[in-house]
Design a protein around this motif. Sequence first.
Motif, PDB file in Angstrom:
ATOM      1  N   CYS A  19       0.831  -1.214   0.000  1.00 54.34           N
ATOM      2  CA  CYS A  19       0.000   0.000   0.000  1.00 54.34           C
ATOM      3  C   CYS A  19       0.855   1.250   0.000  1.00 54.34           C
ATOM      4  CB  CYS A  19      -0.911   0.007   1.221  1.00 54.34           C
ATOM      5  SG  CYS A  19      -2.118  -1.331   1.199  1.00 54.34           S
ATOM      6  N   ALA A  20       2.167   1.107  -0.274  1.00 51.69           N
ATOM      7  CA  ALA A  20       3.045   2.283  -0.288  1.00 51.69           C
ATOM      8  C   ALA A  20       3.953   2.197  -1.510  1.00 51.69           C
ATOM      9  CB  ALA A  20       3.894   2.302   0.984  1.00 51.69           C
ATOM     10  N   ALA A  21       4.475   3.354  -1.932  1.00 52.18           N
ATOM     11  CA  ALA A  21       5.345   3.397  -3.112  1.00 52.18           C
ATOM     12  C   ALA A  21       6.575   2.518  -2.902  1.00 52.18           C
ATOM     13  CB  ALA A  21       5.765   4.840  -3.378  1.00 52.18           C
ATOM     14  N   ARG A  22       7.022   1.884  -3.974  1.00 53.11           N
ATOM     15  CA  ARG A  22       8.210   1.011  -3.918  1.00 53.11           C
ATOM     16  C   ARG A  22       9.379   1.686  -4.617  1.00 53.11           C
ATOM     17  NH1 ARG A  22       7.842  -4.047  -1.161  1.00 53.11           N
ATOM     18  NH2 ARG A  22       5.636  -4.248  -0.713  1.00 53.11           N
ATOM     19  N   ALA A  23      10.550   1.606  -3.998  1.00 51.79           N
ATOM     20  CA  ALA A  23      11.735   2.258  -4.559  1.00 51.79           C
ATOM     21  C   ALA A  23      12.885   1.268  -4.689  1.00 51.79           C
ATOM     22  CB  ALA A  23      12.151   3.411  -3.643  1.00 51.79           C
ATOM     23  N   GLY A  24      13.921   1.700  -5.416  1.00 56.46           N
ATOM     24  CA  GLY A  24      15.136   0.899  -5.521  1.00 56.46           C
ATOM     25  C   GLY A  24      14.857  -0.471  -6.117  1.00 56.46           C
ATOM     26  N   ALA A  25      15.485  -1.496  -5.527  1.00 50.17           N
ATOM     27  CA  ALA A  25      15.317  -2.861  -6.054  1.00 50.17           C
ATOM     28  C   ALA A  25      13.869  -3.317  -5.932  1.00 50.17           C
ATOM     29  CB  ALA A  25      16.234  -3.813  -5.299  1.00 50.17           C
ATOM     30  N   GLU A  26      13.133  -2.751  -4.982  1.00 51.70           N
ATOM     31  CA  GLU A  26      11.732  -3.151  -4.792  1.00 51.70           C
ATOM     32  C   GLU A  26      10.817  -2.653  -5.911  1.00 51.70           C
ATOM     33  OE1 GLU A  26      10.309  -1.970  -0.972  1.00 51.70           O
ATOM     34  OE2 GLU A  26      11.170  -3.752  -0.028  1.00 51.70           O
ATOM     35  N   GLN A  27      11.285  -1.633  -6.648  1.00 52.53           N
ATOM     36  CA  GLN A  27      10.450  -1.094  -7.731  1.00 52.53           C
ATOM     37  C   GLN A  27      10.096  -2.198  -8.756  1.00 52.53           C
ATOM     38  OE1 GLN A  27      10.261   2.755  -8.839  1.00 52.53           O
ATOM     39  NE2 GLN A  27       8.943   2.152 -10.519  1.00 52.53           N
ATOM     40  N   GLY A  28      11.057  -3.074  -9.003  1.00 48.21           N
ATOM     41  CA  GLY A  28      10.818  -4.123 -10.003  1.00 48.21           C
ATOM     42  C   GLY A  28      10.489  -5.475  -9.396  1.00 48.21           C
ATOM     43  N   TYR A 298       7.122  13.916 -27.232  1.00 50.40           N
ATOM     44  CA  TYR A 298       6.374  14.866 -28.062  1.00 50.40           C
ATOM     45  C   TYR A 298       7.115  16.198 -28.204  1.00 50.40           C
ATOM     46  CZ  TYR A 298       2.282  17.051 -30.179  1.00 50.40           C
ATOM     47  OH  TYR A 298       1.422  17.685 -31.053  1.00 50.40           O
ATOM     48  N   LEU A 299       7.812  16.608 -27.153  1.00 47.94           N
ATOM     49  CA  LEU A 299       8.551  17.882 -27.221  1.00 47.94           C
ATOM     50  C   LEU A 299       9.904  17.707 -27.911  1.00 47.94           C
ATOM     51  CD1 LEU A 299       7.989  19.469 -23.664  1.00 47.94           C
ATOM     52  CD2 LEU A 299       6.862  20.105 -25.806  1.00 47.94           C
ATOM     53  N   GLY A 300      10.277  16.478 -28.191  1.00 47.26           N
ATOM     54  CA  GLY A 300      11.604  16.231 -28.761  1.00 47.26           C
ATOM     55  C   GLY A 300      12.699  16.569 -27.761  1.00 47.26           C
ATOM     56  N   ALA A 301      12.386  16.360 -26.482  1.00 43.87           N
ATOM     57  CA  ALA A 301      13.346  16.689 -25.415  1.00 43.87           C
ATOM     58  C   ALA A 301      14.152  15.439 -25.038  1.00 43.87           C
ATOM     59  CB  ALA A 301      12.579  17.200 -24.200  1.00 43.87           C
ATOM     60  N   THR A 302      15.043  15.601 -24.084  1.00 37.37           N
ATOM     61  CA  THR A 302      15.761  14.435 -23.573  1.00 37.37           C
ATOM     62  C   THR A 302      14.832  13.696 -22.592  1.00 37.37           C
ATOM     63  OG1 THR A 302      16.678  15.810 -21.839  1.00 37.37           O
ATOM     64  CG2 THR A 302      18.053  15.473 -23.792  1.00 37.37           C
ATOM     65  N   PHE A 303      15.324  12.604 -22.019  1.00 32.18           N
ATOM     66  CA  PHE A 303      14.500  11.799 -21.116  1.00 32.18           C
ATOM     67  C   PHE A 303      15.015  11.891 -19.682  1.00 32.18           C
ATOM     68  CE2 PHE A 303      13.237  10.460 -25.221  1.00 32.18           C
ATOM     69  CZ  PHE A 303      11.906  10.095 -25.079  1.00 32.18           C
ATOM     70  N   ALA A 304      14.089  11.893 -18.734  1.00 28.89           N
ATOM     71  CA  ALA A 304      14.449  12.018 -17.316  1.00 28.89           C
ATOM     72  C   ALA A 304      15.418  10.900 -16.910  1.00 28.89           C
ATOM     73  CB  ALA A 304      13.176  11.943 -16.470  1.00 28.89           C
ATOM     74  N   PRO A 305      16.314  11.196 -15.970  1.00 31.79           N
ATOM     75  CA  PRO A 305      17.291  10.175 -15.512  1.00 31.79           C
ATOM     76  C   PRO A 305      16.637   9.141 -14.588  1.00 31.79           C
ATOM     77  CG  PRO A 305      17.626  12.229 -14.315  1.00 31.79           C
ATOM     78  CD  PRO A 305      16.519  12.496 -15.288  1.00 31.79           C
ATOM     79  N   ALA A 306      15.762   8.331 -15.178  1.00 33.52           N
ATOM     80  CA  ALA A 306      14.947   7.399 -14.381  1.00 33.52           C
ATOM     81  C   ALA A 306      15.807   6.368 -13.648  1.00 33.52           C
ATOM     82  CB  ALA A 306      13.947   6.698 -15.288  1.00 33.52           C
ATOM     83  N   ARG A 307      16.804   5.827 -14.340  1.00 37.51           N
ATOM     84  CA  ARG A 307      17.627   4.782 -13.711  1.00 37.51           C
ATOM     85  C   ARG A 307      18.367   5.340 -12.493  1.00 37.51           C
ATOM     86  NH1 ARG A 307      16.656   0.361 -12.788  1.00 37.51           N
ATOM     87  NH2 ARG A 307      16.166  -0.103 -14.949  1.00 37.51           N
ATOM     88  N   GLU A 308      18.867   6.584 -12.640  1.00 37.08           N
ATOM     89  CA  GLU A 308      19.563   7.201 -11.503  1.00 37.08           C
ATOM     90  C   GLU A 308      18.599   7.344 -10.322  1.00 37.08           C
ATOM     91  OE1 GLU A 308      19.988   7.876 -14.619  1.00 37.08           O
ATOM     92  OE2 GLU A 308      21.944   8.786 -15.038  1.00 37.08           O
ATOM     93  N   MET A 309      17.356   7.637 -10.615  1.00 38.98           N
ATOM     94  CA  MET A 309      16.367   7.797  -9.537  1.00 38.98           C
ATOM     95  C   MET A 309      16.097   6.459  -8.850  1.00 38.98           C
ATOM     96  SD  MET A 309      13.880  10.410 -11.542  1.00 38.98           S
ATOM     97  CE  MET A 309      14.437  12.082 -11.854  1.00 38.98           C
ATOM     98  N   VAL A 310      15.953   5.409  -9.641  1.00 41.34           N
ATOM     99  CA  VAL A 310      15.721   4.080  -9.047  1.00 41.34           C
ATOM    100  C   VAL A 310      16.936   3.719  -8.176  1.00 41.34           C
ATOM    101  CG1 VAL A 310      15.439   1.608  -9.539  1.00 41.34           C
ATOM    102  CG2 VAL A 310      14.184   3.291 -10.898  1.00 41.34           C
ATOM    103  N   THR A 311      18.117   3.951  -8.722  1.00 40.65           N
ATOM    104  CA  THR A 311      19.342   3.627  -7.973  1.00 40.65           C
ATOM    105  C   THR A 311      19.428   4.415  -6.664  1.00 40.65           C
ATOM    106  OG1 THR A 311      20.426   3.204 -10.064  1.00 40.65           O
ATOM    107  CG2 THR A 311      21.877   3.519  -8.175  1.00 40.65           C
ATOM    108  N   ALA A 312      18.923   5.658  -6.679  1.00 44.17           N
ATOM    109  CA  ALA A 312      18.996   6.501  -5.477  1.00 44.17           C
ATOM    110  C   ALA A 312      17.815   6.276  -4.535  1.00 44.17           C
ATOM    111  CB  ALA A 312      19.047   7.971  -5.894  1.00 44.17           C
ATOM    112  N   ASN A 313      17.025   5.223  -4.807  1.00 49.29           N
ATOM    113  CA  ASN A 313      15.874   4.903  -3.943  1.00 49.29           C
ATOM    114  C   ASN A 313      14.757   5.924  -3.967  1.00 49.29           C
ATOM    115  OD1 ASN A 313      16.012   2.334  -2.712  1.00 49.29           O
ATOM    116  ND2 ASN A 313      17.850   3.056  -1.635  1.00 49.29           N
TER     117      ASN A 313
END
Length: 412
Positions: A19-28, A298-313
């Motif tokens: 019932c709570a957000a999952r971070a880090g290794a728990e995300q997957g 859609y904006l033709g922008a770069t992509f958020a550093p998602a992996r770094e966020m998962v790694t940082a919990n």
Amino acid sequence: MTALLLIKNIGMLATARGCAARAGAEQGDISLTQGCWITAENGIITKIGQGEPPALEGAQVIDAKNRLVTAGLVDAHTHLVFGGWREHELALKLHGVPYLDILAQGGGILSTVHSTRAATEEELCEKTAKLLNEMLSLGTTTCEAKSGYGLDLENECKQLRVVQKLQNTQPVELVPTFMAAHAVPPEYQENREGYIRLIIDEMIPYVSEHKLAKYCDIFCETGVFSAKESKKILLAAKEHGLIPKIHADEIDPIGGSVLAGEIGAVSAEHLIVCPPEGIASMAKGGTIACLLPATSFYLGATFAPAREMVTANVPVAVASDFNPGSTPNLSLQLAMNIACLRYRLTPEEVLTAATLNAAAAIGCADKVGTVEVGKQADLLIWDAPNLNFIFYRYGSNLIDTVIKKGQIVKRR
Ligand code: NIG
Ligand code: FE
């Protein structure tokens, strides 16, 4: 009368847990169960089992035909209610005019403000109901909806009342967010301080008192609201019981993600150019990163550093950001596909991002976002044999059946 439901012959049940957000290794770390069944009573999941399903007298029985079942998708970030569209901006975009330049010239968000103010509540209701119906066919069973195209008390409340009305007239569950700090309206262009006072002194107290929103969001961006202004507005919102969210680091990193962590915002949105100190601040403050990959696309922008966020919990959520300007796409399926391919998050991580973590970002992870006993029976039967398939075969609507609170609300 008790409403009983049995879904049998589930090929694969894929779900996050808790019932709570999952971070880090728990995300997957989700559960993948083969060959199972689910029962529900009065819209709540009562049992999940493997092998022979129980004989439930009087139950509605759905044969999943050995396909994939997941929780209903939760879209934690949309600008759902607006008048008009902005297809004319496509040509400007193709000629290389930047998003913020269109806004600075009085177009962009401000052009939608003009058409939203001109629309009646009934017109907005009718238009939004159609959009929600399309979202439901695409598997979205819970959805956040922001105001932010009214930019005065009357029109912001008009948008929020549309959300309130639609809550009871169609199946998608809605969570309202007040976002008058989306742009400075034309009548305050020479007096931005006056607009901030209006938001703090009149709009926030009114919205809170009339329970028109649960969250307060702000566009913290160059030429829109600074980090200092964002802090002032969000702290005022917090005092009135509205929970802070921040559009941060979408185009320029001006301190939004750092602020999000500092004030304990439930989520920070976009984060395309989020700096390492922003990630650290969100990890410390317990802020969810609500990423919007279809907007980058859609904006033709770069992509958020998602992996770094998962790694940082930092727990990562993925949402559509559906709006008439920066991404007129309401398919969360498509956003999930882009998240997998461009953030290089795994199918398991993205499923958590678009269900449990998204639900946590809008305060409903206690009842939706996973397929577990005691949670709402918000379920999708996919036209897919397993989880990998929905990320592999992108571009089609792979939803076969949508179940909301134990009722079939869409079927192919
Ligand atoms: O999240 N960035 C600010 N708000 C929206 C876009 C709104 C619009 O362009 O109308 C977003 O992308
Ligand atoms: Fe947005």
